[in-house]
Design an enzyme around this catalytic site. Structure first.
Site, short mmCIF file in Angstrom:
data_model
loop_
_atom_site.label_atom_id
_atom_site.label_comp_id
_atom_site.label_asym_id
_atom_site.label_seq_id
_atom_site.Cartn_x
_atom_site.Cartn_y
_atom_site.Cartn_z
N ASP A 212 -15.44 5.50 -1.80
CA ASP A 212 -16.44 6.16 -2.64
C ASP A 212 -16.80 5.20 -3.77
O ASP A 212 -16.03 4.29 -4.10
CB ASP A 212 -15.90 7.47 -3.21
CG ASP A 212 -16.97 8.26 -3.96
OD1 ASP A 212 -18.14 8.21 -3.55
OD2 ASP A 212 -16.64 8.89 -4.98
N SER A 213 -17.96 5.42 -4.36
CA SER A 213 -18.36 4.61 -5.50
C SER A 213 -17.46 4.87 -6.70
O SER A 213 -17.40 4.04 -7.61
CB SER A 213 -19.82 4.89 -5.87
OG SER A 213 -19.98 6.25 -6.19
N CYS B 70 -18.79 9.34 0.40
CA CYS B 70 -19.77 9.23 -0.67
C CYS B 70 -21.12 9.57 -0.08
O CYS B 70 -21.56 8.91 0.88
CB CYS B 70 -19.76 7.80 -1.22
SG CYS B 70 -21.07 7.42 -2.42
N GLU C 97 -17.09 13.01 -14.54
CA GLU C 97 -16.34 11.78 -14.79
C GLU C 97 -15.93 11.63 -16.25
O GLU C 97 -15.01 10.87 -16.56
CB GLU C 97 -17.14 10.57 -14.31
CG GLU C 97 -17.34 10.58 -12.80
CD GLU C 97 -17.35 9.21 -12.18
OE1 GLU C 97 -17.57 8.22 -12.92
OE2 GLU C 97 -17.14 9.12 -10.96
N CYS D 291 -22.31 16.44 -2.96
CA CYS D 291 -21.73 15.37 -3.76
C CYS D 291 -20.26 15.69 -3.90
O CYS D 291 -19.89 16.83 -4.20
CB CYS D 291 -22.38 15.25 -5.13
SG CYS D 291 -21.58 14.02 -6.20
N HIS E 214 -18.18 14.95 -6.12
CA HIS E 214 -17.73 15.29 -7.47
C HIS E 214 -17.82 16.79 -7.74
O HIS E 214 -17.09 17.33 -8.57
CB HIS E 214 -18.59 14.58 -8.52
CG HIS E 214 -18.27 13.14 -8.71
ND1 HIS E 214 -18.55 12.18 -7.78
CD2 HIS E 214 -17.71 12.48 -9.76
CE1 HIS E 214 -18.17 10.99 -8.23
NE2 HIS E 214 -17.67 11.14 -9.43
#
Length: 283
Positions: free
Chosen positions: A14-15, A77, A162, A196, A198
């Site tokens: 993942d990024s 991702c 994040e 996503c 996240h």
């Protein structure tokens, strides 16, 4: 199970941190395999970047996984899956590693998401890059041509997560705003896909802001079950993976600060993470 093999680990990319929510589900379903996770945190986020940039960054990371002996890499991702996967599969793998495989998270999700909706109206929440790619529109239409898909970009959600503000009052405004914009597109949406990795950390706030009875679907378990099925159907790949009768090894790497990564990653993965720094740009 009595079989023990010495093969390669499954790579999960993942990024940043979000792919850890997918890895968590994969490890839960398939704990006996070895895994390597790489977060390209030094160049995150990928969402706002161009197709070409995401492709080059992702390919560098895929090459790194191959150097670590991974026969199989999962792009956990959505942005990388949308902007880089097809080119890597079709143009790069035949030349650099024809015996290895790279899989994404969009197709396995698209294959099943239509089964969740009764109204045949699905909402997709994702990064700007994922939404602009129209990947979910295209892929869901292949499997469920009678399902209408409505997309909404949520540019503030990844920074909120994040920065560990996902459970704070400040996140409420942005969650409510994006969901409201999505639901304005159709009052018949009965299922929302979190496109996503996240976004599962925002799930409590998302549920607070959707109508009662609406289904909100994270991707982790879907991707994990899809990988389990893939390995069952592709025994030649399964035999090339390290497989034991007990819990496999898990290694974590980041292109940025391991200290910062470990602090954040434990929130996404649900247990303590110890990572190492790695450079991938030279590949």
């Amino acid at each position: 199970m009595t079989e023990t093999r010495s093969g390669g680990p499954i790579g999960i990319f993942d990024s940043g941190y979000g792919g850890l929510t997918v890895m968590k589900e994969i490890v839960s379903v398939l704990p006996e395999y070895d895994y390597i996770y790489l977060g390209d945190n030094a160049r995150a986020p990928y969402g706002p970047r161009s197709f070409d940039t995401v492709y080059h960054y992702t390919l560098e990371c895929v090459r790194w996984f191959f150097e670590q002996g991974c026969p199989l890499v999962i792009l956990a991702c959505n942005t990388a899956s949308a902007k880089a996967l097809r080119t890597i599969q079709q143009n790069d793998l035949p030349n650099i590693a024809p015996d290895k495989r790279v899989l994404g998270v969009i197709r396995p999700t698209a294959e099943i998401i239509g089964e969740y909706t009764h109204s045949k109206k699905i909402g997709v929440l994702g990064t700007r890059g994922t939404v602009q790619s129209d990947s979910y529109l295209i892929e869901i239409n292949k499997f469920f041509p009678h399902v209408n898909v409505f997309q909404q970009a949520c540019p503030m959600w990844v920074p909120i997560v994040e920065n560990q503000e996902y459970d704070q009052p400040g996140a409420d405004y942005f969650v409510k705003k994006s969901i409201g914009e999505l639901l304005q597109k159709s009052d018949e949406i009965d299922t929302i896909l979190l496109a996503c990795t996240h976004y599962p950390l925002l799930l409590p706030k998302i549920i607070e802001n959707v109508p009662e009875g609406m289904r909100v679907i994270p991707q982790g378990e879907i991707v994990a079950r899809s990988l389990q099925d893939y390995l069952r159907r592709h025994q030649e790949m399964n035999k090339r993976l390290n497989f034991t009768t007990i819990e496999g090894k898990r290694s974590f790497f980041t292109t940025d600060s391991p200290e910062d990564f470990d602090r954040q990653a434990s929130v996404f993965f649900g247990e303590k993470v110890i990572s190492k720094h790695v450079e991938v740009q030279h590949f």
